[in-house]
Design an enzyme around this catalytic site. Sequence first.
Site, PDB file in Angstrom:
ATOM      1  N   HIS A  25       1.974 -10.736  -8.938  1.00 35.32           N
ATOM      2  CA  HIS A  25       0.537 -10.691  -8.663  1.00 35.32           C
ATOM      3  C   HIS A  25       0.151  -9.331  -8.089  1.00 35.32           C
ATOM      4  O   HIS A  25       1.015  -8.529  -7.735  1.00 35.32           O
ATOM      5  CB  HIS A  25       0.130 -11.781  -7.661  1.00 35.32           C
ATOM      6  CG  HIS A  25       0.725 -11.600  -6.294  1.00 35.32           C
ATOM      7  ND1 HIS A  25       2.052 -11.851  -6.021  1.00 35.32           N
ATOM      8  CD2 HIS A  25       0.178 -11.185  -5.119  1.00 35.32           C
ATOM      9  CE1 HIS A  25       2.301 -11.603  -4.746  1.00 35.32           C
ATOM     10  NE2 HIS A  25       1.178 -11.189  -4.175  1.00 35.32           N
ATOM     11  N   HIS A  45       3.437  -7.040  -7.502  1.00 43.43           N
ATOM     12  CA  HIS A  45       4.634  -7.291  -6.695  1.00 43.43           C
ATOM     13  C   HIS A  45       5.004  -8.767  -6.743  1.00 43.43           C
ATOM     14  O   HIS A  45       4.174  -9.623  -7.087  1.00 43.43           O
ATOM     15  CB  HIS A  45       4.471  -6.788  -5.262  1.00 43.43           C
ATOM     16  CG  HIS A  45       3.300  -7.366  -4.526  1.00 43.43           C
ATOM     17  ND1 HIS A  45       2.008  -6.924  -4.714  1.00 43.43           N
ATOM     18  CD2 HIS A  45       3.226  -8.346  -3.599  1.00 43.43           C
ATOM     19  CE1 HIS A  45       1.192  -7.604  -3.934  1.00 43.43           C
ATOM     20  NE2 HIS A  45       1.900  -8.487  -3.253  1.00 43.43           N
ATOM     21  N   ARG A  71       1.297  -8.352   7.292  1.00 42.98           N
ATOM     22  CA  ARG A  71       0.587  -7.638   6.231  1.00 42.98           C
ATOM     23  C   ARG A  71      -0.840  -7.298   6.656  1.00 42.98           C
ATOM     24  O   ARG A  71      -1.575  -8.161   7.144  1.00 42.98           O
ATOM     25  CB  ARG A  71       0.533  -8.489   4.959  1.00 42.98           C
ATOM     26  CG  ARG A  71       0.134  -7.680   3.740  1.00 42.98           C
ATOM     27  CD  ARG A  71       0.062  -8.517   2.494  1.00 42.98           C
ATOM     28  NE  ARG A  71      -1.276  -9.051   2.306  1.00 42.98           N
ATOM     29  CZ  ARG A  71      -1.644  -9.844   1.299  1.00 42.98           C
ATOM     30  NH1 ARG A  71      -0.754 -10.225   0.412  1.00 42.98           N
ATOM     31  NH2 ARG A  71      -2.870 -10.280   1.197  1.00 42.98           N
ATOM     32  N   ASP A  95      -2.694  -8.166  -5.027  1.00 40.50           N
ATOM     33  CA  ASP A  95      -3.524  -8.816  -4.011  1.00 40.50           C
ATOM     34  C   ASP A  95      -5.016  -8.614  -4.294  1.00 40.50           C
ATOM     35  O   ASP A  95      -5.448  -7.512  -4.629  1.00 40.50           O
ATOM     36  CB  ASP A  95      -3.219  -8.241  -2.618  1.00 40.50           C
ATOM     37  CG  ASP A  95      -1.754  -8.404  -2.247  1.00 40.50           C
ATOM     38  OD1 ASP A  95      -1.115  -9.359  -2.723  1.00 40.50           O
ATOM     39  OD2 ASP A  95      -1.253  -7.567  -1.474  1.00 40.50           O
TER      40      ASP A  95
HETATM   41  C1  SIN Z   1       2.825 -10.557  -0.602  1.00 40.10           C
HETATM   42  O1  SIN Z   1       2.739 -11.014  -1.726  1.00 40.10           O
HETATM   43  O2  SIN Z   1       1.904  -9.963  -0.075  1.00 40.10           O
HETATM   44  C2  SIN Z   1       4.128 -10.704   0.162  1.00 40.10           C
HETATM   45  C3  SIN Z   1       5.220  -9.894  -0.392  1.00 40.10           C
HETATM   46  C4  SIN Z   1       6.501 -10.097   0.358  1.00 40.10           C
HETATM   47  O3  SIN Z   1       6.563 -10.908   1.277  1.00 40.10           O
HETATM   48  O4  SIN Z   1       7.475  -9.422   0.029  1.00 40.10           O
END
Ligand code: SIN
Length: 272
Positions: free
Chosen positions: A94, A248, A263, A96
């Site tokens: 995905h 990612h 995050r 974000d």
């Molecule tokens: C996310 O998708 O923002 C998390 C990625 C992760 O935890 O590595």
Amino acid sequence: MRIEPLAGCGALIDDVDLTAANDGEIAAVRQAVFDHGVVFLHGQKLGPEAHIAFAKRVGPIVINRYFPRTERFPEIAKVEKTETQTTNIGGGWHTDHSYDAEPAMGSILVAMETPPAGGDTLFANMYAAYEALSDGLKATLGTLRAVHSAAHVFGAKSAYGAGDQKALSGHSDLPESVHPVIITHPGSGRKALYVNPSFTLRFEGWTAEESKPLLDYLYAHAQRPDFVHRFSWKPGSVAFWDNRATWHLAMNDYHGHRRLMHRITIAGEALS
Ligand code: SIN
């Protein structure tokens, strides 16, 4: 400060302390994110206050509507899987906030607690995915826009709700947004593929059934190993990615161990 491009996707930055960087170094980190899609740094000391201070130097913070937040810092989303949970967050490819009308520019993820092995994050390069398409398909995709939504991911019927990450489900503020399938990145001027398997529903004016074969082709193409870098975390590692230039995926291969990441998401702009 050294910036070392990595095969597939991203760049490794070292010789910089993000808590003490000068304005020139902050500008260089930001430009490296635009140019390489994601940058990785190890051994940083970004506790919550320092994380927020660094984020504010690279752009305005946007608070994610769906993620659990840290107790004292609403700016920081908690990306956590405990020893007893089996579902992780972000376990499918995905980017974000593509469901927003002005998708987030980037996300800064800091490793607070990592499992003894596993818990890597994969990043895929959407500049490279675009550039490797044929001229014919580039031209066709250049005429299309796509509809994005998070309803199936964070809404009432979310898969998270059926598992052990229920806090991510049941949300009601779930807009649909439309973006070009090929965008021109506002910070690098390069073209990138802008559809993703988690949030893109269909091409505008097409049904979901009509859209599926071409979207499936693009998804398989964009996750080719030569466009991907797999990043291994240690406590203190930081990844700062550009949501317009990468996808990612967080690996879920560490059951029985806790992984905790902080995050912060940086605001973006309408895409064209
Ligand atoms: C996310 O998708 O923002 C998390 C990625 C992760 O935890 O590595």
